[in-house]
Scaffold this active site. Sequence first.
Site, mmCIF file in Angstrom:
data_model
loop_
_atom_site.group_PDB
_atom_site.id
_atom_site.type_symbol
_atom_site.label_atom_id
_atom_site.label_comp_id
_atom_site.label_asym_id
_atom_site.label_seq_id
_atom_site.Cartn_x
_atom_site.Cartn_y
_atom_site.Cartn_z
ATOM 1 N N GLY A 215 44.135 19.562 43.404
ATOM 2 C CA GLY A 215 43.443 20.759 43.847
ATOM 3 C C GLY A 215 42.175 20.972 43.048
ATOM 4 O O GLY A 215 42.242 21.099 41.826
ATOM 5 N N GLY A 217 39.236 23.648 43.338
ATOM 6 C CA GLY A 217 38.564 24.796 43.925
ATOM 7 C C GLY A 217 39.288 25.620 44.960
ATOM 8 O O GLY A 217 38.685 26.545 45.512
ATOM 9 N N GLY A 219 41.842 27.743 44.612
ATOM 10 C CA GLY A 219 42.491 28.951 44.108
ATOM 11 C C GLY A 219 41.800 30.221 44.580
ATOM 12 O O GLY A 219 40.589 30.254 44.805
ATOM 13 N N CYS A 222 39.020 31.236 42.304
ATOM 14 C CA CYS A 222 38.126 30.140 41.909
ATOM 15 C C CYS A 222 36.839 30.168 42.730
ATOM 16 O O CYS A 222 36.869 30.345 43.944
ATOM 17 C CB CYS A 222 38.840 28.803 42.093
ATOM 18 S SG CYS A 222 37.894 27.408 41.468
ATOM 19 N N ASP A 261 48.124 22.220 43.565
ATOM 20 C CA ASP A 261 47.667 23.282 42.676
ATOM 21 C C ASP A 261 46.633 24.149 43.380
ATOM 22 O O ASP A 261 45.466 23.780 43.483
ATOM 23 C CB ASP A 261 47.084 22.653 41.403
ATOM 24 C CG ASP A 261 46.531 23.701 40.439
ATOM 25 O OD1 ASP A 261 46.835 24.899 40.619
ATOM 26 O OD2 ASP A 261 45.806 23.305 39.506
ATOM 27 N N GLY A 262 47.075 25.309 43.873
ATOM 28 C CA GLY A 262 46.145 26.292 44.410
ATOM 29 C C GLY A 262 46.050 26.305 45.924
ATOM 30 O O GLY A 262 46.425 25.347 46.611
ATOM 31 N N GLY A 284 49.303 30.728 41.543
ATOM 32 C CA GLY A 284 48.849 31.757 40.616
ATOM 33 C C GLY A 284 48.742 33.113 41.266
ATOM 34 O O GLY A 284 49.455 34.051 40.923
ATOM 35 N N TYR A 298 45.162 42.418 38.549
ATOM 36 C CA TYR A 298 43.985 41.547 38.622
ATOM 37 C C TYR A 298 44.372 40.122 38.273
ATOM 38 O O TYR A 298 45.395 39.860 37.636
ATOM 39 C CB TYR A 298 42.880 42.036 37.681
ATOM 40 C CG TYR A 298 42.140 43.232 38.217
ATOM 41 C CD1 TYR A 298 41.016 43.094 39.023
ATOM 42 C CD2 TYR A 298 42.581 44.528 37.927
ATOM 43 C CE1 TYR A 298 40.347 44.206 39.526
ATOM 44 C CE2 TYR A 298 41.917 45.635 38.417
ATOM 45 C CZ TYR A 298 40.797 45.464 39.218
ATOM 46 O OH TYR A 298 40.142 46.558 39.719
ATOM 47 N N MET A 302 40.771 30.135 34.750
ATOM 48 C CA MET A 302 40.544 29.717 33.374
ATOM 49 C C MET A 302 39.066 29.562 33.046
ATOM 50 O O MET A 302 38.672 29.644 31.888
ATOM 51 C CB MET A 302 41.260 28.390 33.105
ATOM 52 C CG MET A 302 42.772 28.509 33.105
ATOM 53 S SD MET A 302 43.549 26.940 32.722
ATOM 54 C CE MET A 302 43.149 25.995 34.179
ATOM 55 N N ARG A 314 37.079 37.708 38.710
ATOM 56 C CA ARG A 314 38.245 38.572 38.518
ATOM 57 C C ARG A 314 38.489 39.255 39.857
ATOM 58 O O ARG A 314 37.665 40.037 40.324
ATOM 59 C CB ARG A 314 37.953 39.603 37.419
ATOM 60 C CG ARG A 314 39.153 40.480 37.073
ATOM 61 C CD ARG A 314 38.715 41.778 36.435
ATOM 62 N NE ARG A 314 37.897 42.582 37.338
ATOM 63 C CZ ARG A 314 37.652 43.880 37.166
ATOM 64 N NH1 ARG A 314 38.156 44.525 36.134
ATOM 65 N NH2 ARG A 314 36.884 44.536 38.013
#
Length: 387
Positions: A215, A217, A219, A222, A261-262, A284, A298, A302, A314
């Site tokens: 993955g 980008g 997320g 992200c 991932d994501g 996440g 919120y 990373m 955020r």
Amino acid sequence: MAEVEIGRGKSGRRAYGFDDIAIVPSRRTRDPEDVDISWEIDAYRFELPLMGSAMDGVISPATAIEIGRLGGVGVLNLEGIWTRYEDPEPLLDEISHLDTDKATARMQQIYSEPIKPELVTQRVREIKEAGVVSCASLTPQRTEQFAQALLDAELDLFVIQGTVVSAEHVSKTVEPLNLKRFIREFDIPVIVGGCASYQAALHLMRTGAVGVLVGVGPGHACTTRGVLGLGVPQATAIADARAARAQHLDETGVYVQVIADGGMGTGGDIAKAIVCGADAVMIGSPLAAAHEAPGKGYHWGMATFHPTLPRGARVKTTTRGSLQEILVGPAHENDGRLNLFGALRTSMATCGYETVKEFQKAEVMVAPALQTEGKVLQKAQGVGMGH
């Protein structure tokens, strides 16, 4: 695979995200109670094929422990707020109250506090002492610096994680981390990522990693795809990593776990990730919606607090329920965002598959109408799949 002409001088493959595909039911069905969704990586077995993403708004020592008790594994970000401050709660509270236009700049200040090796060891031990599997992440740039602290803490699983991690990083100024040598000599099993292509996944598998994160980008928090222009839609990225896993297995006899991932927000997304070839998923944003989440409504990536080029925003999440309700139910909404792994179990049962590895054999179709066909009323009323 056929390429599409972008222009006379450039062509490229067509890629697909989760919303572009559908799982096709087979001729067999089974009872959900007969389905096994457990996952094994190295010496560890988990009831859920789940890794909680290493983000400060999602994983604290406390949420890592709770996810472990529910059957998954939470990944603590060892470059995050938990290893910079003895008591990060006041700062997490401050971050949750920052104005949108000031959030990134203030977070850069908060994250400029140095990482403390003694806190790295302490946080890992907090998780281990609760009796669950401990898992934590570092970027390649800081891996060797804190490797001894991980050994001192007797960490169970280690994740080397960045926006893109390669097995062939080249630098004219510093000696880069030699992934293959480090993994071979390190006493803790290592998962590496992210990657989003066949070749990159295969090279990471050849380092000796027990798992590869797929993955770049996707997320929810992200912005890498916007800031850097990088990324591959997840369905295609996972399928390419699946092919790399088969090639590596053929070469070595070693099966490397593919972890999506994501980009997953619903149980349906998780099911599609598995069918495309993932052995487990890292999520996440869905966990940031839990009452227990340290981000207090919120969620941020990373790289949000990178000192010179922040990537990731955020983002505000809607608190939906407890970690237990989000992961294993019971669900009290019908939009697929609660009881994520109950949905995976039901999807597998509906298609007649008994294990995660068997479910990877399910048929998929390119189906862009899947999300909208017959859903006019839901969309008009903002309910169900119309959210």
